[in-house]
Design an enzyme around this catalytic site. Structure first.
Site, PDB file in Angstrom:
ATOM      1  N   LYS A 203       2.666   4.903  61.536  1.00 32.39           N
ATOM      2  CA  LYS A 203       3.574   5.707  62.132  1.00 32.39           C
ATOM      3  C   LYS A 203       3.935   5.212  63.081  1.00 32.39           C
ATOM      4  O   LYS A 203       4.817   6.323  63.516  1.00 32.39           O
ATOM      5  CB  LYS A 203       1.896   7.008  62.193  1.00 32.39           C
ATOM      6  CG  LYS A 203       1.138   7.039  61.277  1.00 32.39           C
ATOM      7  CD  LYS A 203       2.130   8.209  60.051  1.00 32.39           C
ATOM      8  CE  LYS A 203       1.577   8.415  58.818  1.00 32.39           C
ATOM      9  NZ  LYS A 203       0.448   9.325  58.703  1.00 32.39           N
TER      10      LYS A 203
ATOM     11  N   GLY B 204       4.611  17.173  60.692  1.00 35.03           N
ATOM     12  CA  GLY B 204       5.486  18.149  59.107  1.00 35.03           C
ATOM     13  C   GLY B 204       5.157  18.445  58.194  1.00 35.03           C
ATOM     14  O   GLY B 204       5.498  19.344  57.411  1.00 35.03           O
TER      15      GLY B 204
ATOM     16  N   ASP C  85      -4.578  15.866  66.992  1.00 30.40           N
ATOM     17  CA  ASP C  85      -3.484  16.108  66.161  1.00 30.40           C
ATOM     18  C   ASP C  85      -3.132  15.236  64.756  1.00 30.40           C
ATOM     19  O   ASP C  85      -2.934  14.283  66.042  1.00 30.40           O
ATOM     20  CB  ASP C  85      -2.531  17.288  66.121  1.00 30.40           C
ATOM     21  CG  ASP C  85      -2.221  18.047  65.470  1.00 30.40           C
ATOM     22  OD1 ASP C  85      -2.455  17.951  63.981  1.00 30.40           O
ATOM     23  OD2 ASP C  85      -1.509  19.359  65.413  1.00 30.40           O
ATOM     24  N   GLY C  86      -2.547  15.084  64.049  1.00 25.40           N
ATOM     25  CA  GLY C  86      -1.740  13.382  63.230  1.00 25.40           C
ATOM     26  C   GLY C  86      -0.479  13.555  64.061  1.00 25.40           C
ATOM     27  O   GLY C  86      -0.085  14.539  64.844  1.00 25.40           O
ATOM     28  N   ALA C  87       0.105  12.896  63.560  1.00 23.16           N
ATOM     29  CA  ALA C  87       1.966  12.341  62.845  1.00 23.16           C
ATOM     30  C   ALA C  87       2.244  12.121  62.019  1.00 23.16           C
ATOM     31  O   ALA C  87       1.368  11.011  61.509  1.00 23.16           O
ATOM     32  CB  ALA C  87       2.615  12.329  64.150  1.00 23.16           C
TER      33      ALA C  87
ATOM     34  N   GLU D 170       0.536  24.355  64.279  1.00 22.59           N
ATOM     35  CA  GLU D 170       0.060  22.888  64.867  1.00 22.59           C
ATOM     36  C   GLU D 170       0.893  22.989  66.688  1.00 22.59           C
ATOM     37  O   GLU D 170      -0.337  22.432  67.678  1.00 22.59           O
ATOM     38  CB  GLU D 170       0.682  21.438  64.967  1.00 22.59           C
ATOM     39  CG  GLU D 170      -0.380  21.327  63.656  1.00 22.59           C
ATOM     40  CD  GLU D 170      -0.037  20.229  62.563  1.00 22.59           C
ATOM     41  OE1 GLU D 170      -0.721  19.915  61.292  1.00 22.59           O
ATOM     42  OE2 GLU D 170       1.243  19.878  62.877  1.00 22.59           O
TER      43      GLU D 170
ATOM     44  N   GLY E 130      -4.168  17.051  58.819  1.00 23.26           N
ATOM     45  CA  GLY E 130      -3.654  15.929  58.146  1.00 23.26           C
ATOM     46  C   GLY E 130      -4.811  14.584  58.029  1.00 23.26           C
ATOM     47  O   GLY E 130      -6.198  15.159  58.569  1.00 23.26           O
ATOM     48  N   SER E 131      -4.982  13.367  56.839  1.00 22.68           N
ATOM     49  CA  SER E 131      -5.875  13.268  57.339  1.00 22.68           C
ATOM     50  C   SER E 131      -6.093  12.434  57.729  1.00 22.68           C
ATOM     51  O   SER E 131      -7.998  11.400  57.573  1.00 22.68           O
ATOM     52  CB  SER E 131      -5.267  11.575  56.198  1.00 22.68           C
ATOM     53  OG  SER E 131      -4.386  10.977  56.316  1.00 22.68           O
ATOM     54  N   THR E 132      -5.838  11.545  59.110  1.00 25.06           N
ATOM     55  CA  THR E 132      -6.454  10.829  60.311  1.00 25.06           C
ATOM     56  C   THR E 132      -7.757  11.837  61.186  1.00 25.06           C
ATOM     57  O   THR E 132      -8.405  11.616  61.716  1.00 25.06           O
ATOM     58  CB  THR E 132      -5.231  10.592  60.924  1.00 25.06           C
ATOM     59  OG1 THR E 132      -4.899   9.848  60.471  1.00 25.06           O
ATOM     60  CG2 THR E 132      -6.063   9.507  61.961  1.00 25.06           C
TER      61      THR E 132
END
Length: 235
Positions: free
Chosen positions: A133, A107, A87-89, A115, A33-35
């Site tokens: 988020k 997802g 990881d992001g969310a 993940e 993900g982007s973050t």
């Protein structure tokens, strides 16, 4: 880097702060993900400066970025454990007064099966997010990765649980999204989810489900980036 949702500055703050938790000799789970991309880039810069780490990517996307920035890669079956996963969310419960504090929906990038495997294997799992988020209750559609031959059967079972499943379509090709594992994704709308743990258990019991995007009780902390700094929630 252009990102969708939230400011670039907030995402960078969260990602780079999480990268500071990586220590010499660590095996690190590299989320998608982007973050998280900002964290991977920061770890790559630290590797250039002599940091000795090995990364375990959770998707083709994170693998390619890790290779670009020079992070040595490995696999779960080649290590004794994972020291830290970043990881992001897509959504994070931010309500310390409830038992669901820190529950996630992941997802959006269709990488949640890998993940969850890596994040659950880690001694410490840190989520990186921007304020957009955060929520007091999960209410986004839950991505459910399913075996291709099982998607109609799983969809029926999801409806029995009160959800409305939609097969995720690809944006730049005809047909559905196909995961890195060769499976399909059902985006399942349940509305506000009062008991994520119970729904997670029920989804996992459906034959044909490979993995779902409810991450309950896995996160140890969330680093929330803002334009001015980082706020840390611990669980």
């Amino acid at each position: 880097m252009k990102t969708a949702g939230g400011s670039d500055a907030a995402k960078r703050q969260a990602g780079e702060r999480a990268a500071e938790a990586v220590e010499d000799g660590f095996v690190v789970g590299l989320g998608t993900g982007s973050t998280t991309a900002y964290a991977i880039e920061a770890i790559g810069r630290a590797v250039d400066d002599g940091l000795d780490v090995r990364g375990i990517p959770t998707s083709f996307q994170s693998r390619q970025l890790a290779l670009e920035v020079g992070i040595p890669l490995t696999d779960l079956d080649a290590v004794d454990g994972v020291d830290l996963a970043i990881d992001g969310a897509d959504q994070v419960v931010d309500d310390a007064d409830t038992a669901t504090d820190g529950a996630l929906i992941k997802g959006g990038g269709a990488a949640h099966a890998r993940e969850k495997l890596v994040d659950a294997a880690a001694d410490r799992f840190v989520v990186v997010a921007d304020p957009s988020k955060l929520t007091d209750r999960l209410d986004r559609s839950v991505p459910v990765e399913v075996l291709p031959d099982a998607h109609t059967v799983v969809a029926d079972r999801v409806r029995e649980l009160g959800g409305e499943p939609t097969l995720r379509d690809a944006e730049r090709k005809d047909g559905p999204v196909v995961t890195d594992n060769g499976n399909l994704v059902l985006d399942c709308a349940f509305g506000p989810i009062g008991d994520p743990d119970d729904l997670a258990t029920r989804l996992s019991r459906i034959p044909g489900v490979v993995e779902h995007g409810l991450f309950v009780g896995l996160a140890d902390a969330t680093y929330v980036g803002t334009d001015d700094g980082v706020e840390v929630r611990t669980y």
